[in-house]
Design a protein around this motif. Structure first.
Motif, PDB file in Angstrom:
ATOM      1  N   MET A 197       0.839  -1.207   0.000  1.00 38.17           N
ATOM      2  CA  MET A 197       0.000   0.000   0.000  1.00 38.17           C
ATOM      3  C   MET A 197       0.869   1.250   0.000  1.00 38.17           C
ATOM      4  SD  MET A 197      -1.489  -0.103   3.917  1.00 38.17           S
ATOM      5  CE  MET A 197      -0.384   0.082   5.341  1.00 38.17           C
ATOM      6  N   ILE A 198       0.322   2.309  -0.587  1.00 40.08           N
ATOM      7  CA  ILE A 198       0.952   3.625  -0.555  1.00 40.08           C
ATOM      8  C   ILE A 198      -0.023   4.549   0.145  1.00 40.08           C
ATOM      9  CG2 ILE A 198       1.805   5.560  -1.939  1.00 40.08           C
ATOM     10  CD1 ILE A 198       2.352   3.461  -4.174  1.00 40.08           C
ATOM     11  N   ALA A 199       0.401   5.112   1.281  1.00 31.89           N
ATOM     12  CA  ALA A 199      -0.478   6.006   2.035  1.00 31.89           C
ATOM     13  C   ALA A 199      -0.792   7.232   1.186  1.00 31.89           C
ATOM     14  CB  ALA A 199       0.179   6.404   3.350  1.00 31.89           C
ATOM     15  N   THR A 212      -3.779   0.477  12.822  1.00 29.86           N
ATOM     16  CA  THR A 212      -4.886   0.421  13.787  1.00 29.86           C
ATOM     17  C   THR A 212      -6.149  -0.135  13.131  1.00 29.86           C
ATOM     18  OG1 THR A 212      -3.927   2.204  15.102  1.00 29.86           O
ATOM     19  CG2 THR A 212      -6.285   1.798  15.385  1.00 29.86           C
ATOM     20  N   GLU A 213      -6.314   0.133  11.825  1.00 33.50           N
ATOM     21  CA  GLU A 213      -7.459  -0.451  11.102  1.00 33.50           C
ATOM     22  C   GLU A 213      -7.415  -1.986  11.179  1.00 33.50           C
ATOM     23  OE1 GLU A 213     -10.014   1.030   9.953  1.00 33.50           O
ATOM     24  OE2 GLU A 213      -9.488   3.083   9.377  1.00 33.50           O
ATOM     25  N   LEU A 214      -6.201  -2.547  11.105  1.00 34.18           N
ATOM     26  CA  LEU A 214      -6.074  -4.007  11.254  1.00 34.18           C
ATOM     27  C   LEU A 214      -6.298  -4.414  12.707  1.00 34.18           C
ATOM     28  CD1 LEU A 214      -2.868  -4.701   9.080  1.00 34.18           C
ATOM     29  CD2 LEU A 214      -5.265  -4.830   8.373  1.00 34.18           C
ATOM     30  N   ALA A 215      -5.652  -3.699  13.632  1.00 37.46           N
ATOM     31  CA  ALA A 215      -5.708  -4.078  15.053  1.00 37.46           C
ATOM     32  C   ALA A 215      -7.141  -4.059  15.571  1.00 37.46           C
ATOM     33  CB  ALA A 215      -4.826  -3.136  15.872  1.00 37.46           C
ATOM     34  N   LEU A 216      -7.910  -3.044  15.172  1.00 41.22           N
ATOM     35  CA  LEU A 216      -9.286  -2.913  15.654  1.00 41.22           C
ATOM     36  C   LEU A 216     -10.137  -4.100  15.223  1.00 41.22           C
ATOM     37  CD1 LEU A 216      -9.934   0.858  14.927  1.00 41.22           C
ATOM     38  CD2 LEU A 216      -9.706  -0.227  17.171  1.00 41.22           C
ATOM     39  N   ARG A 217      -9.751  -4.741  14.144  1.00 42.77           N
ATOM     40  CA  ARG A 217     -10.503  -5.903  13.648  1.00 42.77           C
ATOM     41  C   ARG A 217      -9.863  -7.222  14.096  1.00 42.77           C
ATOM     42  NH1 ARG A 217     -10.822  -1.627  10.269  1.00 42.77           N
ATOM     43  NH2 ARG A 217     -12.905  -1.101   9.482  1.00 42.77           N
ATOM     44  N   GLY A 218      -8.934  -7.154  15.046  1.00 46.10           N
ATOM     45  CA  GLY A 218      -8.328  -8.363  15.598  1.00 46.10           C
ATOM     46  C   GLY A 218      -7.421  -9.080  14.621  1.00 46.10           C
ATOM     47  N   ILE A 219      -6.868  -8.327  13.656  1.00 46.05           N
ATOM     48  CA  ILE A 219      -6.031  -8.944  12.625  1.00 46.05           C
ATOM     49  C   ILE A 219      -4.573  -8.824  13.026  1.00 46.05           C
ATOM     50  CG2 ILE A 219      -5.294  -8.787  10.212  1.00 46.05           C
ATOM     51  CD1 ILE A 219      -8.157  -7.785   9.579  1.00 46.05           C
ATOM     52  N   ASN A 220      -3.903  -9.965  13.094  1.00 45.91           N
ATOM     53  CA  ASN A 220      -2.532 -10.028  13.580  1.00 45.91           C
ATOM     54  C   ASN A 220      -1.540  -9.830  12.438  1.00 45.91           C
ATOM     55  OD1 ASN A 220      -0.514 -10.582  15.595  1.00 45.91           O
ATOM     56  ND2 ASN A 220      -0.220 -12.569  14.581  1.00 45.91           N
ATOM     57  N   ASP A 253     -13.333  -6.213   5.399  1.00 46.38           N
ATOM     58  CA  ASP A 253     -13.661  -4.915   5.987  1.00 46.38           C
ATOM     59  C   ASP A 253     -12.378  -4.072   6.189  1.00 46.38           C
ATOM     60  OD1 ASP A 253     -16.053  -3.508   6.939  1.00 46.38           O
ATOM     61  OD2 ASP A 253     -15.021  -3.475   8.882  1.00 46.38           O
ATOM     62  N   ALA A 254     -11.316  -4.729   6.635  1.00 50.26           N
ATOM     63  CA  ALA A 254     -10.045  -4.023   6.842  1.00 50.26           C
ATOM     64  C   ALA A 254      -9.448  -3.580   5.503  1.00 50.26           C
ATOM     65  CB  ALA A 254      -9.054  -4.919   7.586  1.00 50.26           C
ATOM     66  N   LEU A 255      -9.518  -4.451   4.499  1.00 49.48           N
ATOM     67  CA  LEU A 255      -8.992  -4.079   3.182  1.00 49.48           C
ATOM     68  C   LEU A 255      -9.764  -2.888   2.617  1.00 49.48           C
ATOM     69  CD1 LEU A 255      -8.176  -7.421   1.298  1.00 49.48           C
ATOM     70  CD2 LEU A 255      -6.647  -5.871   2.506  1.00 49.48           C
ATOM     71  N   ALA A 256     -11.085  -2.882   2.827  1.00 48.82           N
ATOM     72  CA  ALA A 256     -11.889  -1.749   2.355  1.00 48.82           C
ATOM     73  C   ALA A 256     -11.460  -0.465   3.057  1.00 48.82           C
ATOM     74  CB  ALA A 256     -13.377  -2.030   2.586  1.00 48.82           C
ATOM     75  N   ALA A 257     -11.160  -0.555   4.355  1.00 50.55           N
ATOM     76  CA  ALA A 257     -10.712   0.626   5.101  1.00 50.55           C
ATOM     77  C   ALA A 257      -9.371   1.127   4.570  1.00 50.55           C
ATOM     78  CB  ALA A 257     -10.607   0.294   6.599  1.00 50.55           C
ATOM     79  N   LEU A 258      -8.449   0.198   4.310  1.00 47.60           N
ATOM     80  CA  LEU A 258      -7.155   0.614   3.756  1.00 47.60           C
ATOM     81  C   LEU A 258      -7.352   1.249   2.378  1.00 47.60           C
ATOM     82  CD1 LEU A 258      -4.885  -2.438   4.723  1.00 47.60           C
ATOM     83  CD2 LEU A 258      -5.207  -0.298   5.970  1.00 47.60           C
ATOM     84  N   HIS A 264      -3.092   4.032  -2.857  1.00 46.63           N
ATOM     85  CA  HIS A 264      -3.045   2.832  -3.680  1.00 46.63           C
ATOM     86  C   HIS A 264      -2.891   1.610  -2.786  1.00 46.63           C
ATOM     87  CE1 HIS A 264      -2.215   0.282  -7.104  1.00 46.63           C
ATOM     88  NE2 HIS A 264      -1.124  -0.145  -6.528  1.00 46.63           N
ATOM     89  N   VAL A 265      -3.694   0.577  -3.025  1.00 46.91           N
ATOM     90  CA  VAL A 265      -3.507  -0.710  -2.354  1.00 46.91           C
ATOM     91  C   VAL A 265      -3.495  -1.787  -3.425  1.00 46.91           C
ATOM     92  CG1 VAL A 265      -4.386  -2.382  -0.681  1.00 46.91           C
ATOM     93  CG2 VAL A 265      -4.756   0.048  -0.296  1.00 46.91           C
ATOM     94  N   ARG A 266      -2.503  -2.647  -3.386  1.00 50.99           N
ATOM     95  CA  ARG A 266      -2.477  -3.789  -4.290  1.00 50.99           C
ATOM     96  C   ARG A 266      -2.555  -5.064  -3.447  1.00 50.99           C
ATOM     97  NH1 ARG A 266       1.591  -5.002  -9.300  1.00 50.99           N
ATOM     98  NH2 ARG A 266       0.246  -3.432 -10.229  1.00 50.99           N
ATOM     99  N   PHE A 267      -3.562  -5.883  -3.741  1.00 53.34           N
ATOM    100  CA  PHE A 267      -3.738  -7.172  -3.078  1.00 53.34           C
ATOM    101  C   PHE A 267      -2.735  -8.166  -3.645  1.00 53.34           C
ATOM    102  CE2 PHE A 267      -6.073 -11.314  -3.254  1.00 53.34           C
ATOM    103  CZ  PHE A 267      -6.142 -11.555  -1.883  1.00 53.34           C
ATOM    104  N   LEU A 268      -1.944  -8.785  -2.788  1.00 57.23           N
ATOM    105  CA  LEU A 268      -0.931  -9.743  -3.248  1.00 57.23           C
ATOM    106  C   LEU A 268      -1.299 -11.183  -2.898  1.00 57.23           C
ATOM    107  CD1 LEU A 268       2.411  -7.836  -2.398  1.00 57.23           C
ATOM    108  CD2 LEU A 268       1.266  -8.018  -4.613  1.00 57.23           C
ATOM    109  N   GLY A 269      -2.536 -11.411  -2.431  1.00 56.51           N
ATOM    110  CA  GLY A 269      -2.965 -12.788  -2.252  1.00 56.51           C
ATOM    111  C   GLY A 269      -3.382 -13.158  -0.834  1.00 56.51           C
ATOM    112  N   SER A 270      -4.301 -14.138  -0.747  1.00 59.67           N
ATOM    113  CA  SER A 270      -4.661 -14.831   0.506  1.00 59.67           C
ATOM    114  C   SER A 270      -4.389 -16.306   0.267  1.00 59.67           C
ATOM    115  CB  SER A 270      -6.145 -14.631   0.833  1.00 59.67           C
ATOM    116  OG  SER A 270      -6.408 -13.314   1.250  1.00 59.67           O
ATOM    117  N   TYR A 271      -3.587 -16.915   1.133  1.00 56.75           N
ATOM    118  CA  TYR A 271      -3.061 -18.264   0.855  1.00 56.75           C
ATOM    119  C   TYR A 271      -2.774 -18.962   2.181  1.00 56.75           C
ATOM    120  CZ  TYR A 271       0.922 -15.268   1.658  1.00 56.75           C
ATOM    121  OH  TYR A 271       1.772 -14.336   2.203  1.00 56.75           O
TER     122      TYR A 271
END
Lengths: 308, 308
Positions: A197-199, A212-220, A253-258, A264-271
């Motif tokens: 991602m590019i802020a 914090t967007e990740l942390a609030l959703r319990g994402i480690n 939900d977290a990806l939408a927030a980012l 810019h956000v580029r998804f590099l995969g869920s695996y």
């Protein structure tokens, strides 16, 4: 019969990683460089690429990360984690006393200095472009011994002088198996998601907000790295790995927030994670899919004037 | 006459960086590896070490970062940022048409593939343990051309076939100049602080909290990288670079907060930034030294019952 492009020649750690992922009928295709392995997949000349993304023994991880952030998107469908343990290959009949020269990628040589001092103290050390390139040079008589990935012994007619060679126990190197975007791997409960991602601002504290967007959703978060964007002083790309699959509501939900908050956000995969360790419990944190579904249903009801 | 240890042999990018920092009377001492350059300073055999910490052309940054996090502490007193631009060296009288072989560190070769395809398309590429090692090999007739740091031309009796060689404009490589702990460099207003920390819990969101400690004090993060701790799955070291000098109240206050919240924090130095770019204004954010002093005075007064 999918083809898998990797950083060659045959016998590198990248091939070793590709073999972990490959089916017996897959064809493995060595490429000159990591960016060329990615380019082969983008061009449709290969189905998959297996490339180093962390603690590489050979091949520059920074080049891999830069290449993943630009050009046509690729997505990871698997990760492979290998212990950094080397084999020492020599021509048949050669013993340790005969070894005058030893070759490998400079990063591999750097990781076996203790072993070399103990076992081949008199040998002159020389560099090769890859660990497998050193094996090629031993085969043609250029050098006497090569520090290689274990798989190199399968490809070159050489003897194994030593295996499991490593100065430091526990070092690992990590690879991603990437393909062109398409149907995602199934959610397994042991998943990892990667993105770059590019802020959208150089504002102080923006990374803390995004994390914090990740942390609030319990994402480690399991990995983070900043890399400067070439030619844009003070602007950074952030590479994140975190637990969870984009099919999970909290991850989506977290990806939408980012996406809302980033330029810019580029998804590099869920695996699936290589270690199959369970993600932190989502349910305990009010972040399970059911929590999201019930909460969204409640907001809809509130909006409809059906409840308070 | 301080001595500066660097990753050798003479003529590497590490020496090029050391020369930027050195006074004319300083003695520069090439070492075999980056960890050995650090060890020389720890042992008192050298006063300073100049080592790559970001985007290294040769020498593994991960090895540098691991070595800085353990053993006796070292602190940075300066940073040096160099453009990644190479020289091509040949024996006197050799022209481009005569070049059959070209050598360098594999990472340097990877960064000049475009140039080689245009100017030396027929040359065979071979690896060296460093860019300077390639120059040594050209001098002794092993190879015809070496891709090197510009400074290599000062050390080896070779001709410069080309300079400013780079496929991609704007790439930079970054070095720190480190010494044993002692009096810190003066605060200049253009400073950077580096540290490595281990969070005291594997709790989700802990990094977001730690970065928020910086953000709340108006401290701008310029680099972050996580590295796994060997043998401790899921535990990470975080390497941070941020704007400001520990002599500033807000920076000292932030470091104290990190120290309270972390299992371990190691200070890696406060030193002038290479680019001399001003830090984000502290004053505008209520984070100037004067703001801190006045606020602390007010709390003291409240505690003494002198004001409300």
């Amino acid at each position: 019969m999918p083809s898998i492009a990797y950083f060659g020649p045959r016998g590198t750690f990248s091939e070793q990683a590709a073999l972990v992922h490959a089916a017996p009928t897959d064809s493995l295709v060595p490429m000159d460089t990591v960016p060329r392995a990615l380019a082969a997949v983008r061009a449709g000349d290969a189905d998959l690429a297996c490339v180093p993304v962390e603690n590489s023994v050979e091949g520059a991880v920074s080049a891999t990360m830069d290449a993943l952030a630009v050009d046509d998107p690729l997505v990871a469908v698997a990760e492979v984690v290998l212990p950094v343990r080397f084999s020492v290959l020599v021509r048949p009949g050669v013993s340790a006393e005969d070894v005058r020269t030893v070759a490998s990628h400079p990063h591999a040589l750097a990781q076996v200095q203790g072993w070399l001092a103990r076992h081949l103290p008199a040998a002159t050390q020389t560099a090769a472009t890859s660990t497998a390139g050193a094996a090629v040079g031993v085969g043609d008589g250029t050098w006497d011994a090569a520090i290689t990935a274990p798989v190199a012994a399968n490809h070159y007619p050489l003897d194994v002088l030593a295996t499991d060679v490593a100065d430091v126990d526990g070092a690992m190197t990590r690879f991603l198996v990437l393909r062109r975007p398409g149907a995602l791997p199934e959610r397994t409960g042991f998943d990892r998601t990667s993105l770059v991602m590019i802020a959208s601002a150089e504002r102080t504290g923006v990374l803390a907000e995004l994390l914090t967007e990740l942390a609030l959703r319990g994402i480690n978060l399991s990995r983070i790295e900043s890399r400067p964007q070439k030619g844009r002083l003070g602007r950074y790309r952030f590479y994140l790995d975190f637990d969870g699959h984009v099919a999970e509501q909290r991850v989506g939900d977290a990806l939408a927030a980012l996406h809302r908050r980033c330029e810019h956000v580029r998804f590099l995969g869920s695996y699936p994670k290589a270690e199959r360790a369970s993600s932190a419990s989502a349910a305990a944190l009010g972040n399970s899919d059911q929590d999201y579904t019930q909460a969204n249903r409640w907001v809809t009801a509130v909006r409809n004037g059906e409840t308070g």
